[in-house]
Structure formats: C-alpha cells, structure tokens
Design a protein around this motif. Sequence first.
Motif, PDB file in Angstrom:
ATOM      1  N   GLN A  79      51.577  31.878  59.117  1.00  0.00           N
ATOM      2  CA  GLN A  79      50.947  33.113  59.526  1.00  0.00           C
ATOM      3  C   GLN A  79      51.559  34.291  58.798  1.00  0.00           C
ATOM      4  N   ALA A  80      51.905  34.413  57.654  1.00  0.00           N
ATOM      5  CA  ALA A  80      52.061  35.472  56.904  1.00  0.00           C
ATOM      6  C   ALA A  80      50.818  35.704  56.297  1.00  0.00           C
ATOM      7  N   ALA A  81      50.339  34.493  55.522  1.00  0.00           N
ATOM      8  CA  ALA A  81      49.425  34.492  54.171  1.00  0.00           C
ATOM      9  C   ALA A  81      48.055  34.782  54.907  1.00  0.00           C
ATOM     10  N   THR A  82      47.859  34.648  55.843  1.00  0.00           N
ATOM     11  CA  THR A  82      46.829  34.182  56.449  1.00  0.00           C
ATOM     12  C   THR A  82      46.161  35.448  57.252  1.00  0.00           C
ATOM     13  N   SER A  83      47.625  35.882  57.843  1.00  0.00           N
ATOM     14  CA  SER A  83      47.279  37.428  58.272  1.00  0.00           C
ATOM     15  C   SER A  83      46.466  38.832  58.194  1.00  0.00           C
ATOM     16  N   LYS A  84      46.105  39.336  59.160  1.00  0.00           N
ATOM     17  CA  LYS A  84      44.836  40.720  59.181  1.00  0.00           C
ATOM     18  C   LYS A  84      45.251  41.782  58.483  1.00  0.00           C
ATOM     19  N   THR A  85      46.027  41.774  58.990  1.00  0.00           N
ATOM     20  CA  THR A  85      47.242  42.806  58.995  1.00  0.00           C
ATOM     21  C   THR A  85      47.762  42.679  57.925  1.00  0.00           C
ATOM     22  N   PRO A  86      48.585  43.771  57.323  1.00  0.00           N
ATOM     23  CA  PRO A  86      50.308  44.173  56.584  1.00  0.00           C
ATOM     24  C   PRO A  86      51.549  44.065  57.408  1.00  0.00           C
ATOM     25  N   GLU A  87      51.268  44.550  58.045  1.00  0.00           N
ATOM     26  CA  GLU A  87      52.204  45.140  59.578  1.00  0.00           C
ATOM     27  C   GLU A  87      52.637  43.645  59.892  1.00  0.00           C
ATOM     28  N   LYS A  88      51.456  42.663  60.224  1.00  0.00           N
ATOM     29  CA  LYS A  88      51.304  41.713  61.149  1.00  0.00           C
ATOM     30  C   LYS A  88      52.126  41.024  60.145  1.00  0.00           C
ATOM     31  N   ALA A  89      51.985  40.896  58.912  1.00  0.00           N
ATOM     32  CA  ALA A  89      52.755  39.524  58.056  1.00  0.00           C
ATOM     33  C   ALA A  89      53.287  40.477  57.680  1.00  0.00           C
ATOM     34  N   ALA A  90      54.048  41.617  57.582  1.00  0.00           N
ATOM     35  CA  ALA A  90      56.017  41.859  57.508  1.00  0.00           C
ATOM     36  C   ALA A  90      56.946  41.560  58.755  1.00  0.00           C
ATOM     37  N   LEU A  91      56.034  41.274  59.544  1.00  0.00           N
ATOM     38  CA  LEU A  91      56.617  41.529  60.539  1.00  0.00           C
ATOM     39  C   LEU A  91      57.097  39.501  60.555  1.00  0.00           C
ATOM     40  N   LEU A  92      56.047  38.609  60.365  1.00  0.00           N
ATOM     41  CA  LEU A  92      55.908  37.070  60.551  1.00  0.00           C
ATOM     42  C   LEU A  92      56.880  36.941  59.696  1.00  0.00           C
ATOM     43  N   ARG A  93      57.421  37.311  58.108  1.00  0.00           N
ATOM     44  CA  ARG A  93      57.964  37.557  57.485  1.00  0.00           C
ATOM     45  C   ARG A  93      59.463  37.704  57.235  1.00  0.00           C
ATOM     46  N   LEU A  94      59.936  38.765  58.423  1.00  0.00           N
ATOM     47  CA  LEU A  94      61.044  39.468  58.639  1.00  0.00           C
ATOM     48  C   LEU A  94      61.023  38.439  59.301  1.00  0.00           C
ATOM     49  N   SER A  95      60.710  37.369  60.479  1.00  0.00           N
ATOM     50  CA  SER A  95      61.014  36.600  61.013  1.00  0.00           C
ATOM     51  C   SER A  95      61.484  35.295  60.252  1.00  0.00           C
ATOM     52  N   ALA A  96      60.644  34.996  59.672  1.00  0.00           N
ATOM     53  CA  ALA A  96      60.978  33.669  59.002  1.00  0.00           C
ATOM     54  C   ALA A  96      62.459  34.254  58.139  1.00  0.00           C
ATOM     55  N   ALA A  97      62.590  35.232  57.177  1.00  0.00           N
ATOM     56  CA  ALA A  97      63.491  35.673  57.035  1.00  0.00           C
ATOM     57  C   ALA A  97      64.782  35.716  58.151  1.00  0.00           C
ATOM     58  N   ASP A  98      64.908  36.504  58.858  1.00  0.00           N
ATOM     59  CA  ASP A  98      65.937  36.065  60.029  1.00  0.00           C
ATOM     60  C   ASP A  98      65.770  34.540  60.509  1.00  0.00           C
ATOM     61  N   LEU A  99      65.370  33.553  60.324  1.00  0.00           N
ATOM     62  CA  LEU A  99      65.140  32.326  60.540  1.00  0.00           C
ATOM     63  C   LEU A  99      65.909  31.186  59.440  1.00  0.00           C
ATOM     64  N   ALA A 100      65.636  31.843  59.174  1.00  0.00           N
ATOM     65  CA  ALA A 100      66.434  31.278  57.086  1.00  0.00           C
ATOM     66  C   ALA A 100      68.308  31.447  57.347  1.00  0.00           C
ATOM     67  N   HIS A 101      68.284  32.919  57.463  1.00  0.00           N
ATOM     68  CA  HIS A 101      69.360  33.560  57.918  1.00  0.00           C
ATOM     69  C   HIS A 101      70.542  32.786  58.786  1.00  0.00           C
ATOM     70  N   THR A 102      69.633  32.557  60.148  1.00  0.00           N
ATOM     71  CA  THR A 102      70.671  32.083  61.043  1.00  0.00           C
ATOM     72  C   THR A 102      70.803  30.405  60.561  1.00  0.00           C
ATOM     73  N   GLN A 103      69.969  29.717  59.913  1.00  0.00           N
ATOM     74  CA  GLN A 103      69.608  28.233  59.694  1.00  0.00           C
ATOM     75  C   GLN A 103      71.035  28.284  58.189  1.00  0.00           C
ATOM     76  N   LYS A 104      71.494  29.903  57.859  1.00  0.00           N
ATOM     77  CA  LYS A 104      72.653  29.348  57.159  1.00  0.00           C
ATOM     78  C   LYS A 104      71.970  29.515  55.557  1.00  0.00           C
ATOM     79  N   ASP A 105      70.673  29.615  55.545  1.00  0.00           N
ATOM     80  CA  ASP A 105      69.686  29.213  54.120  1.00  0.00           C
ATOM     81  C   ASP A 105      69.900  30.753  54.147  1.00  0.00           C
ATOM     82  N   ASN A 106      71.055  31.517  53.736  1.00  0.00           N
ATOM     83  CA  ASN A 106      70.916  32.265  53.283  1.00  0.00           C
ATOM     84  C   ASN A 106      70.589  32.961  51.520  1.00  0.00           C
ATOM     85  N   ALA A 107      70.457  32.276  50.919  1.00  0.00           N
ATOM     86  CA  ALA A 107      69.319  32.306  49.379  1.00  0.00           C
ATOM     87  C   ALA A 107      67.607  32.334  49.762  1.00  0.00           C
ATOM     88  N   ARG A 108      67.668  31.246  50.670  1.00  0.00           N
ATOM     89  CA  ARG A 108      65.842  31.707  51.341  1.00  0.00           C
ATOM     90  C   ARG A 108      65.771  32.892  52.177  1.00  0.00           C
TER      91      ARG A 108
END
Length: 606
Positions: free
Chosen positions: A45-74
């Motif tokens: 979704q971030a890759a196809t977002s129309k605005t940089p802010e929306k893309a950043a929010l989605l990537r922050l959510s993805a990074a946070d989810l990876a941390h929650t799943q203990k995949d800290n490297a990702r």
Amino acid sequence: MIASLRLLSALCLAALLAACASSPSSSLGELPRTPDASIEQLLDQAATSKTPEKAALLRLSAADLAHTQKDNARASQILEQVPLESLKPAQQVFASTLAAELAMSRNQPKAALSALSHPSLARLNELPKEQQARTYSVRAAALEADGQTLAAAQERVQLAPLLEGNAASANHEAIWNLVAALPSEQLQSISMGNDTLAGWASLALAVKNAGTLEQQQAAIQAWRGQHSEHPAALQLPLPLVKLKQLASQPLTKIALLLPQEGPLASVARALRDGFMAAHLQAQQAGQQPPAIQVFDSSRLTSLDEFYRQAQAAGVQLVIGPLEKPLVKQLSARTQLPITTLALNYSDVGQGNPPQLFQFGLAAEDEAREVSRRARADGMRRAAALVPRGEWGDRVLKAFRQDWEAKGGTLIAAEHIDQPVALAQQIAELFQLRQSEGRAKSLQSTVGGNVSAQPSRRQDIDFIFLAATPQQAQQIKPTLNFQYAGDVPVYATSHLYSASGDVNQYNDMNGIRFCETPWLLDTGNSLRQQVVRQWPQAGGSLGRLYAMGIDAYSLAPRLSQLKALPDTRIEGFSGSLSMSPNQRIERQLPWAEFSAGQVKRLPDTPR
C-alpha cells in the motif's frame, strides 16, 4: 537489563492494544493506526500511495508491526526507508520512539537516548496518552540501562499517571527498585523536595537508615502516616511487603563458632570482640537482641555433632566457622540443619546448600571495587602490579574479569618481585628500554651527544596495584624514577597500615585506595567505644573488629538480603549486599595519600 526490557515490552503491549488513531491538530499530524493488515500488505500500500505522508504512515505501521512480531532486523530496515525530517511532529515522535525500542532490543541504550533527543519530543504531552506512555517507557528503560538511575526514576514517576492495571503495578515496582538503589546522600538531597519523587526518596531513606527488621517496620509505618496520599503509601512496594513477613520471625539465639586456640585464634578474638561489642550496644539501646552461645571450633571433632548440640540448645543461626577447610566441608553438603553465616569463603564455583551464607574480607571484592572506581573515573586501559603467588593470582583474576566484562582493557600485568628487580619490571611494563634503545640508535646515526629523555608508552590510563605497605613504598618512587609518576595508581586496602607514619604515607603520595569505613570514618560512637577498650582496633587489625560488628548486623537480615537482592547494609567493613550464590560482597569508600596524610575522597555512584 532483562527485567527492564520485560517491563518495557509489557508497557508497550498495553499501548499497542489500544487504537493509536488520533485527531491531533493539523500541525502535529496523524499518528500511525493499529494495523489490520500484514507487513507485506502495508508495504504494498505504501508503494502505491498517492502522497508521501500516507506512504510514510504505512511504512511506520509496517515497521511497528515487525517490531511487535519480534522481527527487529526487518523493522529497522523498514524504518530506515522513512524520511524522519519530512514527517510531521506526531509521526517524528512515533518514529523516534520505535527507533529507541529497536536500539534497546540491541542493548544500545545510548543509541536509544540519542533517538529520543529529537526536537519533536518537546510536543510529546500534546499526543494521546498511549503514545506518551510508550515513549516514557522506552526512555526510562534506556536511562536505567545507561546507569542514569535517578533520571530513570524521574521518568517513571512521570509515566505513572498514564498507566492502568498490571502496567501501572509493574511501573510502581520499578520506581521503588530504582529509588532504593540510589545512595543515601542522593536520597537525602531528593527527599528535601515536596513532589512525588521526594516521597519515594524519603521512604527509601527511612528503610536504609533503620537497622533491624523491626526498626524498618516502624520507619515504614511512620512514613505512611506522614505521606498517606502518596502512591507508595496506597500500594506498598512488594519488597516492603516481604519485609513485614520476615519481621514476624524473630531471631532469639545465635551460636558463635570460632577457634579459641591455634593460628587463627587472634583473628577470631578480634572478630568475637567486635561481634560482642555490637551485641552490648544493642542491649544498651533497649533492644531485645538474641542470646549468644560461644562454641570453640578448634576443639571441634565433628560438624554433625556440633549441629546436634546447637539444635538441642535452641540455636536458630550459626555465625562461623572461620577456618576455610570447615567452610569447604559445609559447602559440599546439600543441606544444613541450621542457617549458617560462615566467616570465610569456600572455593569459587563450589556449590552451596541453601542454608549457607558466606562473609569475609575478600581481596577479590576490593579488586572489583578498583575496577568500579576506575571505570567511574573515566579510565579504560589498565596495567596491573600484583604480588607473586596464589593470592596475587586470585586478585588479578578478579580484577581482570570485572574490568574486561565492563568493557575495559588490561594491557599488561607484572607480578611484583624482589626490590632489586622492581625497577626492571616497571621499565618493561612501560617499555622504557625500547625508548632508551631508540635514543642510542639516534646518537649512533647522527653522531655526538643527543639529548633524548626516555619516554614511556602512552596507552596506559592507570595502574591497578595490590601490594603491602612496604612494597607500595617502593613502587611509587620507582614509577617517578621511570618517568611514569603521572600515571594514576588505584590500589586495594592492603597497602594501608593505618599507622599514621607520615614518612610512609609520603612515599605513596597520589595513590588512591579503597578502605573500610571503619578506618576512614572515625567519628562513629561504637567505633570510638571499641577503640577505647581495644586500642589495636584503631589500626589495621580494626578491619576484623569491623567484620565482627557487621556479622552481628547481618545475622537478623540474611533472609531479608536473600528475599530482596537490591538491599544494602551500610556496614563498618563496607556497603554490604548479597550475590546470587549467597556470598556477602563489599563495596568500599575511597581515600588518597596526599602530603603525608590520608584524604577521604567523594563517593561515586554505584
């Protein structure tokens, strides 16, 4: 550290379970929402977002989810793709907090604190309380891991109103553990305020200043009466609840097991006299101290027979034996009939029955104390001078292990030899012979006389010294002669004779050494009383009197130290705590030889 990270994970989980969607002002920006998609879906979704802010929010959510799943490297990899400076303040706070959490997962508290220094954190209190709690939590954990105990406590006090349920209780206990670890001088200063932290400090000070369990209970009750609305009065920290349980089991009879004949008789006499002096003081103060029965270990034929006699006499605690072979025998057993505080140590690594505690004036404690002090003073690279033989090997090993475990480097070590060889050893330690060789080579090359003073190696920050007074008197002048007089020397107490010999002290000017409070702080009334009765207690033998007094203080508090590992007893032989293998360990104050006098140095944070 592990406990802090567990607490941090629990607090973060509580924050993540709540919806992080927010409606802050447009200047703050929107926080990432709790994702209901996979990491891959969010990144697509971030890759196809129309605005940089929306893309950043989605990537922050993805990074946070990876941390929650203990995949800290990702999580770190995704977070690096988010341009921090182009985000709005709320998103910068979120990203900085996540970066700090990832740094803590790598055990990098300084990196975590650096991430949390972003200017956007100034607006943290404008964000939803879930985000505030998350940020305060990781900052508190980072400060604690970085050794900033007071700052970590302050952070957790700010965090407390934002939490509920189990997270609030865990933070409450963490505040107590942090405050209780602060030295008394710092607590005294903090307690003069009128805020919540001052209340915590005054409670910790009340517990530290009280001696027996009964006195601690009285101090806690008095504090609660004065601070009835304080969080710690409304919910007493669990360690203090345990204290109340321990206080309900009074100690009424002690067996003192020491040799009255043989090579250790004079040592035992000093220990016994110190022990009985503390007992007499307790009686004079109107306390109800336990009865004492003395047994002669030099006439002991069987430990089993001794314990049978002690049990028949109603003994609840044994203090002793002093003899190392007897202590080793006790350590080899799986159980003891009566709780025992041995006045010596068994071999390192030897298992112990749960009823055995060990206490002594271990040189290894002092080696670790030198490591702690030198590190606190900013030293990083050490050289060592220790005596030849088994004792010197043990002291060097203890210093090396502690120093290197904390990130220090031991560049070189020499075992002190006869006086005639000392100058050569120090010259080799500082590579002065190589310097002299270079000077001679230069003279040979250019011809004639070349003025070239030998120079020592420059990669040694300080010298760790374990030596007798006579050896130390030779070492400092030799260092001066060998162009190394400016190298700081940190020593164990063994070089201090407490003789008051100004000439001896002058030969050791500049050497810093750890020593018992008994020999450095002479104003205590019990010490003055003991020295009046036994003048030899004012000299180096006083360390044994101090140990005897401290053994008496430890007697009713062994269960307390076992139940509350962070507890310290400020004794005459040092600041006493218990290791996981039930050995009493000492931390010592410091002094320096200066102009023929002994100058007490300020304490450093523990």
